[in-house]
Design a protein around this motif. Structure first.
Motif, mmCIF file in Angstrom:
data_model
loop_
_atom_site.group_PDB
_atom_site.id
_atom_site.type_symbol
_atom_site.label_atom_id
_atom_site.label_comp_id
_atom_site.label_asym_id
_atom_site.label_seq_id
_atom_site.Cartn_x
_atom_site.Cartn_y
_atom_site.Cartn_z
ATOM 1 N N LYS A 235 -5.139 30.965 20.561
ATOM 2 C CA LYS A 235 -6.349 30.280 20.092
ATOM 3 C C LYS A 235 -5.935 29.129 19.185
ATOM 4 O O LYS A 235 -5.320 29.330 18.145
ATOM 5 C CB LYS A 235 -7.257 31.251 19.337
ATOM 6 C CG LYS A 235 -8.576 30.639 18.896
ATOM 7 C CD LYS A 235 -9.423 31.687 18.191
ATOM 8 C CE LYS A 235 -10.723 31.101 17.683
ATOM 9 N NZ LYS A 235 -11.516 32.106 16.934
ATOM 10 N N ILE B 239 -7.458 29.242 24.082
ATOM 11 C CA ILE B 239 -8.842 29.012 23.673
ATOM 12 C C ILE B 239 -8.861 27.892 22.638
ATOM 13 O O ILE B 239 -8.054 27.898 21.705
ATOM 14 C CB ILE B 239 -9.458 30.302 23.087
ATOM 15 C CG1 ILE B 239 -9.524 31.384 24.163
ATOM 16 C CG2 ILE B 239 -10.851 30.030 22.509
ATOM 17 C CD1 ILE B 239 -9.873 32.763 23.623
ATOM 18 N N LEU C 230 -11.816 26.419 26.862
ATOM 19 C CA LEU C 230 -10.630 27.152 27.296
ATOM 20 C C LEU C 230 -9.788 26.243 28.176
ATOM 21 O O LEU C 230 -10.316 25.489 28.993
ATOM 22 C CB LEU C 230 -11.049 28.388 28.096
ATOM 23 C CG LEU C 230 -9.946 29.168 28.817
ATOM 24 C CD1 LEU C 230 -9.041 29.886 27.819
ATOM 25 C CD2 LEU C 230 -10.566 30.173 29.796
ATOM 26 N N ALA D 139 -13.912 38.945 29.128
ATOM 27 C CA ALA D 139 -14.758 38.775 27.944
ATOM 28 C C ALA D 139 -16.123 39.411 28.161
ATOM 29 O O ALA D 139 -16.684 40.055 27.249
ATOM 30 C CB ALA D 139 -14.906 37.293 27.621
ATOM 31 N N THR E 222 -15.404 34.872 20.925
ATOM 32 C CA THR E 222 -14.473 34.316 19.944
ATOM 33 C C THR E 222 -15.222 33.672 18.780
ATOM 34 O O THR E 222 -14.747 33.721 17.641
ATOM 35 C CB THR E 222 -13.513 33.303 20.594
ATOM 36 O OG1 THR E 222 -14.263 32.320 21.312
ATOM 37 C CG2 THR E 222 -12.579 34.001 21.570
ATOM 38 N N VAL F 225 -16.350 33.948 26.949
ATOM 39 C CA VAL F 225 -15.120 33.721 26.172
ATOM 40 C C VAL F 225 -15.462 33.052 24.844
ATOM 41 O O VAL F 225 -14.993 33.463 23.767
ATOM 42 C CB VAL F 225 -14.113 32.865 26.967
ATOM 43 C CG1 VAL F 225 -12.949 32.429 26.077
ATOM 44 C CG2 VAL F 225 -13.589 33.627 28.174
ATOM 45 N N GLY G 188 -15.828 36.096 16.236
ATOM 46 C CA GLY G 188 -14.648 36.596 15.538
ATOM 47 C C GLY G 188 -13.895 37.696 16.254
ATOM 48 O O GLY G 188 -13.008 38.335 15.677
ATOM 49 N N TYR G 189 -14.213 37.922 17.523
ATOM 50 C CA TYR G 189 -13.580 38.994 18.282
ATOM 51 C C TYR G 189 -12.293 38.500 18.935
ATOM 52 O O TYR G 189 -12.237 37.383 19.444
ATOM 53 C CB TYR G 189 -14.547 39.507 19.347
ATOM 54 C CG TYR G 189 -14.004 40.628 20.182
ATOM 55 C CD1 TYR G 189 -14.005 41.932 19.702
ATOM 56 C CD2 TYR G 189 -13.461 40.377 21.435
ATOM 57 C CE1 TYR G 189 -13.484 42.961 20.458
ATOM 58 C CE2 TYR G 189 -12.945 41.398 22.203
ATOM 59 C CZ TYR G 189 -12.958 42.682 21.706
ATOM 60 O OH TYR G 189 -12.424 43.696 22.463
ATOM 61 N N ASP G 190 -11.267 39.339 18.931
ATOM 62 C CA ASP G 190 -9.966 38.996 19.502
ATOM 63 C C ASP G 190 -9.858 39.576 20.907
ATOM 64 O O ASP G 190 -9.771 40.801 21.081
ATOM 65 C CB ASP G 190 -8.847 39.545 18.614
ATOM 66 C CG ASP G 190 -7.465 39.053 19.040
ATOM 67 O OD1 ASP G 190 -7.341 38.470 20.127
ATOM 68 O OD2 ASP G 190 -6.510 39.267 18.275
ATOM 69 N N LEU G 191 -9.864 38.698 21.916
ATOM 70 C CA LEU G 191 -9.809 39.159 23.304
ATOM 71 C C LEU G 191 -8.457 39.734 23.693
ATOM 72 O O LEU G 191 -8.318 40.291 24.783
ATOM 73 C CB LEU G 191 -10.157 37.999 24.247
ATOM 74 C CG LEU G 191 -11.655 37.731 24.436
ATOM 75 C CD1 LEU G 191 -11.863 36.431 25.197
ATOM 76 C CD2 LEU G 191 -12.315 38.887 25.170
ATOM 77 N N ARG G 192 -7.471 39.623 22.826
ATOM 78 C CA ARG G 192 -6.183 40.241 23.126
ATOM 79 C C ARG G 192 -6.229 41.748 22.897
ATOM 80 O O ARG G 192 -5.282 42.452 23.272
ATOM 81 C CB ARG G 192 -5.089 39.610 22.270
ATOM 82 C CG ARG G 192 -4.727 38.194 22.680
ATOM 83 C CD ARG G 192 -3.779 37.540 21.721
ATOM 84 N NE ARG G 192 -4.384 37.384 20.400
ATOM 85 C CZ ARG G 192 -3.866 36.668 19.413
ATOM 86 N NH1 ARG G 192 -2.718 36.044 19.595
ATOM 87 N NH2 ARG G 192 -4.475 36.569 18.256
ATOM 88 N N GLU H 234 -10.867 26.360 19.681
ATOM 89 C CA GLU H 234 -11.896 26.776 18.730
ATOM 90 C C GLU H 234 -13.158 25.918 18.859
ATOM 91 O O GLU H 234 -13.104 24.691 18.775
ATOM 92 C CB GLU H 234 -11.337 26.672 17.303
ATOM 93 C CG GLU H 234 -12.343 26.945 16.206
ATOM 94 C CD GLU H 234 -12.732 28.409 16.104
ATOM 95 O OE1 GLU H 234 -13.855 28.679 15.667
ATOM 96 O OE2 GLU H 234 -11.905 29.269 16.457
#
Length: 209
Positions: free
Chosen positions: A124, A150, A156, A177, A101, A97, A104-108, A152
């Protein structure tokens, strides 16, 4: 209360065994029926805890029994004050996770149906100094609308009606993730679910936004 203490210790051990926390990382709490809180101690490896290591606090954060609680207990209390439906809070540092993130990846992004169903409300929060009053403040805007937030460059937080739900959300998001990571490693051009597939999910699961 002994049964609840045992559940909390068991969840901590599972988090450690799943690699969702390491060393003295993370903290877990459970709100009891009488309003008191059970929580993990400060500076201890959560995978090795015994029932006598669990702290009991009142909702003002005052120690009732047990060792010194985690410095993040203010975040837990803030969440309980804002969400009467939440009885358990789990704070971890899940590596996949955090890695995706950080990149820069969006897990949504809905690669999987499970992601769209369970984590459409994933949020986030901006960076805050761990253990400080900044953490409850940056998380507050998201608490009422999400059960998975999340932090930053930190970790989490998952919220549950019980310890099982809070644990499962953490475990599932880390699995999601990792699946995203593997999919993009094999094919950087992999596409998310399309509008038609999402519409079919929404028709079958009206709760999906």
């Amino acid at each position: 209360m002994q049964a609840e203490v045992k559940k909390l210790v068991d969840v901590c051990r599972r988090l450690y065994e799943r690699g969702l926390i390491a060393g003295s990382e993370g903290n877990v709490s459970l709100r009891l029926d009488d309003g008191r809180l059970l929580t993990t101690p400060s500076g201890r490896n959560k995978g090795w805890l015994e029932p006598e290591d669990i702290s009991c606090l009142d909702m003002a954060g005052r120690l009732v029994s047990g060792p010194k609680p985690s410095s993040e207990i203010r975040l837990h209390i803030h969440i309980y004050n804002l969400r009467s439906d939440v009885r358990a809070v789990v704070h971890t540092h899940p590596p996949y996770v955090l890695a995706v993130t950080l990149a820069g990846y969006d897990l949504r992004r809905p690669l999987l149906a499970e992601g769209a169903l369970f984590f459409a409300d994933l949020e986030k929060a901006p960076f805050a100094v761990p253990g400080s009053d900044e953490v409850p403040a940056v998380v507050e805007p998201f608490i009422r609308r999400s059960k998975a937030i999340i932090l930053e460059r930190h970790g989490l937080v998952t919220l549950g009606a019980d310890l099982e739900e809070a644990f499962n959300l953490t475990d599932m998001l880390e699995h999601l993730a990792r699946t995203h990571w593997l999919a993009y490693a094999l094919n950087p051009g992999v596409l998310p679910l399309g509008i038609e597939e999402l519409d079919r999910l929404r028709r079958f699961y009206p709760c999906l936004k």
